[in-house]
Scaffold this motif. Structure first.
Motif, PDB file in Angstrom:
ATOM      1  N   TYR A 180      13.942  18.561  -4.633  1.00 13.08           N
ATOM      2  CA  TYR A 180      13.133  17.366  -4.881  1.00 13.08           C
ATOM      3  C   TYR A 180      11.910  17.334  -3.964  1.00 13.08           C
ATOM      4  O   TYR A 180      10.775  17.116  -4.423  1.00 13.08           O
ATOM      5  CB  TYR A 180      13.987  16.118  -4.672  1.00 13.08           C
ATOM      6  CG  TYR A 180      13.236  14.811  -4.805  1.00 13.08           C
ATOM      7  CD1 TYR A 180      12.909  14.296  -6.054  1.00 13.08           C
ATOM      8  CD2 TYR A 180      12.851  14.095  -3.679  1.00 13.08           C
ATOM      9  CE1 TYR A 180      12.210  13.101  -6.173  1.00 13.08           C
ATOM     10  CE2 TYR A 180      12.165  12.896  -3.786  1.00 13.08           C
ATOM     11  CZ  TYR A 180      11.848  12.407  -5.040  1.00 13.08           C
ATOM     12  OH  TYR A 180      11.153  11.227  -5.150  1.00 13.08           O
ATOM     13  N   VAL A 181      12.103  17.549  -2.679  1.00 18.55           N
ATOM     14  CA  VAL A 181      11.008  17.447  -1.716  1.00 18.55           C
ATOM     15  C   VAL A 181       9.998  18.577  -1.903  1.00 18.55           C
ATOM     16  O   VAL A 181       8.782  18.362  -1.812  1.00 18.55           O
ATOM     17  CB  VAL A 181      11.563  17.430  -0.276  1.00 18.55           C
ATOM     18  CG1 VAL A 181      10.440  17.503   0.752  1.00 18.55           C
ATOM     19  CG2 VAL A 181      12.395  16.168  -0.047  1.00 18.55           C
ATOM     20  N   ARG A 241      10.781  16.217   8.822  1.00 22.44           N
ATOM     21  CA  ARG A 241       9.788  15.728   7.860  1.00 22.44           C
ATOM     22  C   ARG A 241       9.986  14.242   7.563  1.00 22.44           C
ATOM     23  O   ARG A 241       9.570  13.758   6.519  1.00 22.44           O
ATOM     24  CB  ARG A 241       9.817  16.539   6.583  1.00 22.44           C
ATOM     25  CG  ARG A 241      11.172  16.872   6.033  1.00 22.44           C
ATOM     26  CD  ARG A 241      11.035  17.817   4.845  1.00 22.44           C
ATOM     27  NE  ARG A 241      12.249  18.543   4.553  1.00 22.44           N
ATOM     28  CZ  ARG A 241      12.330  19.553   3.694  1.00 22.44           C
ATOM     29  NH1 ARG A 241      11.248  19.922   3.041  1.00 22.44           N
ATOM     30  NH2 ARG A 241      13.453  20.188   3.474  1.00 22.44           N
ATOM     31  N   ARG A 242      10.584  13.567   8.501  1.00 24.52           N
ATOM     32  CA  ARG A 242      10.915  12.159   8.302  1.00 24.52           C
ATOM     33  C   ARG A 242       9.705  11.321   7.923  1.00 24.52           C
ATOM     34  O   ARG A 242       9.766  10.500   6.997  1.00 24.52           O
ATOM     35  CB  ARG A 242      11.564  11.601   9.579  1.00 24.52           C
ATOM     36  CG  ARG A 242      11.705  10.084   9.629  1.00 24.52           C
ATOM     37  CD  ARG A 242      12.716   9.599   8.616  1.00 24.52           C
ATOM     38  NE  ARG A 242      12.758   8.150   8.530  1.00 24.52           N
ATOM     39  CZ  ARG A 242      12.027   7.413   7.694  1.00 24.52           C
ATOM     40  NH1 ARG A 242      11.157   8.002   6.880  1.00 24.52           N
ATOM     41  NH2 ARG A 242      12.148   6.100   7.656  1.00 24.52           N
ATOM     42  N   ASP A 243       8.591  11.492   8.616  1.00 26.85           N
ATOM     43  CA  ASP A 243       7.448  10.608   8.396  1.00 26.85           C
ATOM     44  C   ASP A 243       6.779  10.806   7.041  1.00 26.85           C
ATOM     45  O   ASP A 243       6.036   9.927   6.583  1.00 26.85           O
ATOM     46  CB  ASP A 243       6.420  10.789   9.511  1.00 26.85           C
ATOM     47  CG  ASP A 243       6.882  10.177  10.825  1.00 26.85           C
ATOM     48  OD1 ASP A 243       7.828   9.376  10.789  1.00 26.85           O
ATOM     49  OD2 ASP A 243       6.297  10.508  11.866  1.00 26.85           O
ATOM     50  N   SER A 244       7.025  11.922   6.371  1.00 27.32           N
ATOM     51  CA  SER A 244       6.418  12.153   5.061  1.00 27.32           C
ATOM     52  C   SER A 244       7.283  11.605   3.928  1.00 27.32           C
ATOM     53  O   SER A 244       6.882  11.682   2.765  1.00 27.32           O
ATOM     54  CB  SER A 244       6.188  13.649   4.841  1.00 27.32           C
ATOM     55  OG  SER A 244       7.424  14.344   4.760  1.00 27.32           O
ATOM     56  N   LEU A 245       8.436  11.049   4.265  1.00 21.68           N
ATOM     57  CA  LEU A 245       9.366  10.542   3.263  1.00 21.68           C
ATOM     58  C   LEU A 245       9.400   9.018   3.262  1.00 21.68           C
ATOM     59  O   LEU A 245       9.187   8.378   4.303  1.00 21.68           O
ATOM     60  CB  LEU A 245      10.770  11.079   3.524  1.00 21.68           C
ATOM     61  CG  LEU A 245      10.925  12.597   3.504  1.00 21.68           C
ATOM     62  CD1 LEU A 245      12.347  12.988   3.920  1.00 21.68           C
ATOM     63  CD2 LEU A 245      10.587  13.171   2.134  1.00 21.68           C
ATOM     64  N   VAL A 246       9.683   8.455   2.107  1.00 18.79           N
ATOM     65  CA  VAL A 246       9.926   7.023   1.977  1.00 18.79           C
ATOM     66  C   VAL A 246      11.432   6.861   1.748  1.00 18.79           C
ATOM     67  O   VAL A 246      11.941   7.130   0.663  1.00 18.79           O
ATOM     68  CB  VAL A 246       9.134   6.417   0.801  1.00 18.79           C
ATOM     69  CG1 VAL A 246       9.475   4.941   0.629  1.00 18.79           C
ATOM     70  CG2 VAL A 246       7.636   6.609   1.015  1.00 18.79           C
ATOM     71  N   GLY A 282       0.815  -1.207   0.000  1.00 13.77           N
ATOM     72  CA  GLY A 282       0.000   0.000   0.000  1.00 13.77           C
ATOM     73  C   GLY A 282       0.850   1.260   0.000  1.00 13.77           C
ATOM     74  O   GLY A 282       0.319   2.360   0.144  1.00 13.77           O
ATOM     75  N   LEU A 283       2.168   1.112  -0.162  1.00 13.78           N
ATOM     76  CA  LEU A 283       3.085   2.251  -0.096  1.00 13.78           C
ATOM     77  C   LEU A 283       2.979   3.093  -1.363  1.00 13.78           C
ATOM     78  O   LEU A 283       3.006   2.562  -2.479  1.00 13.78           O
ATOM     79  CB  LEU A 283       4.509   1.732   0.083  1.00 13.78           C
ATOM     80  CG  LEU A 283       5.582   2.744   0.483  1.00 13.78           C
ATOM     81  CD1 LEU A 283       5.259   3.364   1.842  1.00 13.78           C
ATOM     82  CD2 LEU A 283       6.948   2.072   0.526  1.00 13.78           C
ATOM     83  N   ARG A 284       2.905   4.398  -1.205  1.00 12.75           N
ATOM     84  CA  ARG A 284       2.756   5.326  -2.325  1.00 12.75           C
ATOM     85  C   ARG A 284       4.032   6.128  -2.496  1.00 12.75           C
ATOM     86  O   ARG A 284       4.505   6.767  -1.547  1.00 12.75           O
ATOM     87  CB  ARG A 284       1.558   6.253  -2.075  1.00 12.75           C
ATOM     88  CG  ARG A 284       0.248   5.488  -1.977  1.00 12.75           C
ATOM     89  CD  ARG A 284      -0.809   6.243  -1.218  1.00 12.75           C
ATOM     90  NE  ARG A 284      -2.015   5.406  -1.053  1.00 12.75           N
ATOM     91  CZ  ARG A 284      -3.029   5.728  -0.272  1.00 12.75           C
ATOM     92  NH1 ARG A 284      -2.998   6.839   0.430  1.00 12.75           N
ATOM     93  NH2 ARG A 284      -4.065   4.922  -0.179  1.00 12.75           N
ATOM     94  N   VAL A 285       4.573   6.092  -3.700  1.00 14.14           N
ATOM     95  CA  VAL A 285       5.867   6.721  -3.954  1.00 14.14           C
ATOM     96  C   VAL A 285       5.805   7.607  -5.191  1.00 14.14           C
ATOM     97  O   VAL A 285       4.970   7.416  -6.078  1.00 14.14           O
ATOM     98  CB  VAL A 285       6.980   5.664  -4.139  1.00 14.14           C
ATOM     99  CG1 VAL A 285       7.150   4.830  -2.877  1.00 14.14           C
ATOM    100  CG2 VAL A 285       6.707   4.761  -5.343  1.00 14.14           C
ATOM    101  N   SER A 286       6.694   8.576  -5.261  1.00 14.73           N
ATOM    102  CA  SER A 286       6.780   9.464  -6.415  1.00 14.73           C
ATOM    103  C   SER A 286       7.234   8.702  -7.655  1.00 14.73           C
ATOM    104  O   SER A 286       7.959   7.705  -7.545  1.00 14.73           O
ATOM    105  CB  SER A 286       7.749  10.603  -6.126  1.00 14.73           C
ATOM    106  OG  SER A 286       7.254  11.448  -5.111  1.00 14.73           O
TER     107      SER A 286
END
Length: 355
Positions: free
Chosen positions: A48-49, A78-83, A15-19
């Motif tokens: 990038y972010v 912003r760790r939790d918003s990154l994969v 269910g992981l959503r990535v760019s």
């Protein structure tokens, strides 16, 4: 069709959503002689972010650990918003045989090192970086699952391994109830398409998202090589030329690859784009691809690469690129696709393909 970094894609059967473009950070740090120093690496990360990117790729030994340390510093707040994706199995200590490979000892040591270097308490996506034929697959899978159970790793994946071994691992994981592999990282680009024979179909069938390293074929698709490089002398081994010398020495600069680049340049000229943007746009628009990884040393290079999201290749462009870069399917694929075998197995029956 214009894409954006915040038009997210599902990673495999997770269910992981990535760019749609991942940021590669092997250029974070100049420890290997060609990367970005701290301030420029920070600009790459922020660019990038701020554009909506969330998928960032590193490894425990990239630039001797500098990559992870810089990334951890930049990600604070912003760790939790990154994969964050990292990798293990490359040698961390030159004379320690257990600091590399796929063993449980190497795995746990690498993960603890990555957590410390990244300054985080969990890794979003952990790859086995390079296949290790000396470690039983049950040991690898059980170790990965234990880390998931402990909450130190959320998802597990694999890179640079034979298709049959990956399929075997996924089957064992399913049968044992262990954490499945959700992604495959492989080299795939207009110059290197052999993954189409087995790796990519296997990934599709078994639910692995495909993440591409070297989508520009080590820079060959940027157009910076010429036929003079086919007869280049000894590498100079300094500064800007280090990576170029590396690709020439590896044999990636060939008549075939330069012919592919000729077509890439033609289409780039027609569309008012750069060759790099055309190469990346082709990869982005392959339905089998989840996310190419883009690496840059300067913010200008990253801006150029991100411009690939806006490139609209039409059917004729894609056909020209596919034709010039086509590979021989090899055995058994060529035989199975032949008219003779089709006639032997289907006759004149009309059978709709599975959707």
């Amino acid at each position: 069709m214009t894409l954006t970094l915040d038009t997210y894609r599902q990673l495999g059967r997770s269910g992981l959503r990535v760019s749609p473009l991942a940021l590669g950070t092997a250029t974070f740090g100049n420890d290997w002689g060609w990367g970005a120093e701290q301030d420029e690496a920070r600009r790459l990360f922020d660019l990038y972010v701020e554009r909506g990117g969330n998928f960032i790729d590193t490894a425990v030994t990239y630039t001797d650990g500098t990559s992870e340390r810089m990334l951890g510093e930049f990600a604070r707040g912003r760790r939790d918003s990154l994969v964050l994706a990292t990798k293990y199995s490359t040698l961390r200590t030159p004379h320690d045989p257990n600091s590399g490979g796929a063993s449980r000892k190497s795995l746990f040591g690498a993960v603890e090192t990555s957590l410390r270097q990244l300054g985080t308490d969990y890794i979003d996506l952990l790859y086995l970086h390079v296949w290790d034929p000396t470690t039983p697959v049950e040991e690898i899978l059980r170790g990965l699952d234990d880390l998931v159970q402990q909450g130190k790793v959320l998802y597990v994946a694999i890179s640079n391994a034979p298709a049959w071994q990956i399929a075997r691992m996924q089957t064992v994981a399913d049968l044992r109830g262990w954490s499945p592999l959700v992604a495959l990282q492989l080299e795939y680009n207009l110059v290197e398409r052999t993954g189409e024979r087995d790796l990519i179909p296997m990934a599709q069938e078994l639910g692995l998202g495909t993440v591409l390293w070297s989508p520009l074929a080590g820079g060959i698709l940027t157009g910076k090589y010429s036929r003079q490089d086919l007869t280049a002398g000894a590498p100079s081994g300094t500064g800007e030329s280090v990576r170029k010398d590396f690709n020439v020495a590896l044999g990636g600069v060939t008549e075939r690859s330069l012919t592919i680049v000729d077509t890439v340049k033609e289409i780039a000229s027609e569309l008012g784009r750069t060759p790099a943007q055309i190469g990346l746009a082709w990869a982005l628009r392959q339905p089998v691809v989840t996310a190419p990884i883009i690496g840059a040393r300067t913010s200008g290079q990253l801006q150029e690469n991100l411009g690939a999201l806006e490139v609209d290749l039409d059917a004729s462009h894609l056909a020209r690129l596919d034709e010039v870069s086509a590979i021989e399917p090899g055995f058994p694929h060529a035989m199975l696709a032949s008219d003779h075998i089709r006639a032997q197995t289907r006759g004149d029956l009309k059978i709709q393909a599975r959707r």
